[in-house]
Write a protein that holds these residues in place. Structure first.
Motif, mmCIF file in Angstrom:
data_model
loop_
_atom_site.group_PDB
_atom_site.id
_atom_site.type_symbol
_atom_site.label_atom_id
_atom_site.label_comp_id
_atom_site.label_asym_id
_atom_site.label_seq_id
_atom_site.Cartn_x
_atom_site.Cartn_y
_atom_site.Cartn_z
ATOM 1 N N PRO A 159 0.841 -1.208 0.000
ATOM 2 C CA PRO A 159 0.000 0.000 0.000
ATOM 3 C C PRO A 159 0.870 1.249 0.000
ATOM 4 N N ASP A 160 0.372 2.305 -0.625
ATOM 5 C CA ASP A 160 1.163 3.544 -0.672
ATOM 6 C C ASP A 160 1.212 4.243 0.667
ATOM 7 N N ALA A 211 -1.569 -10.090 -5.169
ATOM 8 C CA ALA A 211 -0.806 -9.093 -4.426
ATOM 9 C C ALA A 211 -1.470 -7.729 -4.510
ATOM 10 N N MET A 212 -2.012 -7.397 -5.682
ATOM 11 C CA MET A 212 -2.720 -6.127 -5.855
ATOM 12 C C MET A 212 -3.936 -6.073 -4.920
ATOM 13 N N VAL A 213 -4.699 -7.145 -4.861
ATOM 14 C CA VAL A 213 -5.880 -7.189 -3.996
ATOM 15 C C VAL A 213 -5.470 -7.032 -2.534
ATOM 16 N N SER A 214 -4.354 -7.663 -2.138
ATOM 17 C CA SER A 214 -3.861 -7.534 -0.767
ATOM 18 C C SER A 214 -3.549 -6.085 -0.434
ATOM 19 N N CYS A 215 -2.904 -5.390 -1.351
ATOM 20 C CA CYS A 215 -2.592 -3.968 -1.135
ATOM 21 C C CYS A 215 -3.858 -3.143 -0.982
ATOM 22 N N LEU A 216 -4.809 -3.371 -1.878
ATOM 23 C CA LEU A 216 -6.014 -2.550 -1.909
ATOM 24 C C LEU A 216 -6.912 -2.788 -0.697
ATOM 25 N N ALA A 217 -6.633 -3.822 0.085
ATOM 26 C CA ALA A 217 -7.380 -4.030 1.327
ATOM 27 C C ALA A 217 -6.991 -2.999 2.375
ATOM 28 N N VAL A 258 -1.750 1.265 -5.049
ATOM 29 C CA VAL A 258 -0.731 0.223 -5.009
ATOM 30 C C VAL A 258 0.620 0.830 -5.373
ATOM 31 N N LEU A 259 1.614 0.582 -4.535
ATOM 32 C CA LEU A 259 2.988 0.968 -4.820
ATOM 33 C C LEU A 259 3.755 -0.291 -5.206
ATOM 34 N N ALA A 260 4.215 -0.326 -6.465
ATOM 35 C CA ALA A 260 5.043 -1.425 -6.945
ATOM 36 C C ALA A 260 6.483 -0.940 -6.963
ATOM 37 N N GLU A 261 7.341 -1.677 -6.266
ATOM 38 C CA GLU A 261 8.716 -1.248 -6.062
ATOM 39 C C GLU A 261 9.654 -2.395 -6.428
#
Length: 318
Positions: free
Chosen positions: A147-148, A168-174, A179-182
């Motif tokens: 998450p950002d 992984a995207m869904v996990s972040c958006l929870a 979403v921050l991809a690094e």
């Protein structure tokens, strides 16, 4: 400091509530051992009334996530003219938003892993799979998706295969709308605490983090025995010095105050790659700040007592 009354703020309603309560209890106990009159306050709708009717000499914020780190509680304390230990509201907001902080760090010449941050609306409007594929094409694998905003590695996940990206995207958006991809950096993971308890800002010994599973995630952070810590870190003197210089530079650049913690990776070329900077470091039994304090030959209660005195003195001139 026996004549000082200090309110330790902990709990709140963020996803990190339980961690915050643990930090608050430990900090309160340390301050009491230093002779401070401590009140432990959960942060809810009664906070403003408590501050108005029974004002402490100062507040110490042991909140993690949400209003405790994004500047909201700090802004309320500033409105009420209550002295507090920690970073001012505006700088909290800057550090809390990871893409904003990373852009400032990179703009100043500090190394931070390449990244892209996109809101949920972009995935919805342009097609999640197409956007995720573009992330991989641009940044490569492995990636760290997180998450950002937020802490304790909640919602963060290392992705080693394209097929793992949607989950992984869904996990972040929870935990956040963006979403921050690094780019995942291999190397030695470290944390460096910065304190300003005296005339000079200083960096405490770096803590090296050796997670058994290879990733310092939420479970590893708060489950005793799942991580081996080394403080000082098992790095040469030159690297230790670079870590200290980088942590101090990040603290100053982001306008932080009193105490912060830089999370970083020393990559395979020996460069310090800054992951993020925290304005409210954890103080639980498995947290990194207390380890650094011990390694520096300091006492946690006395450190925060000194920070309280600085906060009170600062308020007299604002």
């Amino acid at each position: 400091m026996t004549d000082r009354s200090v309110a330790v703020l902990a709990g709140g309603l963020s996803h990190e509530r339980e961690v915050s309560l643990r930090s608050g209890r430990r900090l309160a106990a340390a301050l009491r051992e230093s002779g401070v009159d401590v009140r432990e306050w959960d942060v809810d709708s009664s906070l403003v009334t408590q501050l108005r009717t029974d004002p402490p000499d100062a507040v110490v914020i042991a909140l993690h996530g949400g209003e405790g780190e994004n500047g909201s509680v700090q802004a309320v304390l500033e409105l009420l003219d209550v002295p507090f230990v920690g970073t001012a509201a505006q700088a909290c907001r800057r550090a809390w938003d990871k893409p904003t902080a990373k852009a400032e760090l990179a703009g100043a010449g500090l190394d931070t892993p390449d990244w892209v941050a996109l809101p949920h609306s972009t995935f919805r409007a342009l097609g999640a799979q197409a956007v995720l594929d573009a992330m991989v094409d641009r940044l490569g694998l492995p990636l760290m998706l997180k998450p950002d905003q937020g802490g304790s590695a909640l919602g963060a996940q290392v992705v080693t295969d394209r097929s793992e990206m949607p989950a992984a995207m869904v996990s972040c958006l929870a935990y956040s709308d963006t979403v921050l991809a690094e780019r995942f950096v291999r190397g030695t993971e470290v944390a460096v605490t910065v304190v300003n308890d005296g005339p000079e800002l200083r960096a405490l010994p770096a803590v090296e983090i050796d997670a058994r599973g290879g990733v310092y995630d939420y479970t590893a952070r708060y489950t005793p025995g799942t991580v081996a810590f080394h403080c000082p870190a098992r790095l040469d003197d030159a690297t230790q010095a670079r870590l200290a210089e980088t942590a101090l530079a990040a603290h100053r650049l982001l306008g932080l105050r009193d105490v912060s913690r830089m999370d970083a990776v020393v990559d395979e070329e020996g460069r310090v790659q800054v992951l993020e900077v925290n304005v409210s470091p954890g103080i639980t039994e498995t947290s990194l700040l207390p380890m650094a304090v011990r390694a520096a030959g300091m006492d946690l209660g006395r450190l925060y007592s000194a920070l309280v005195e600085r906060a009170i003195a600062r308020s007299r001139f604002t």
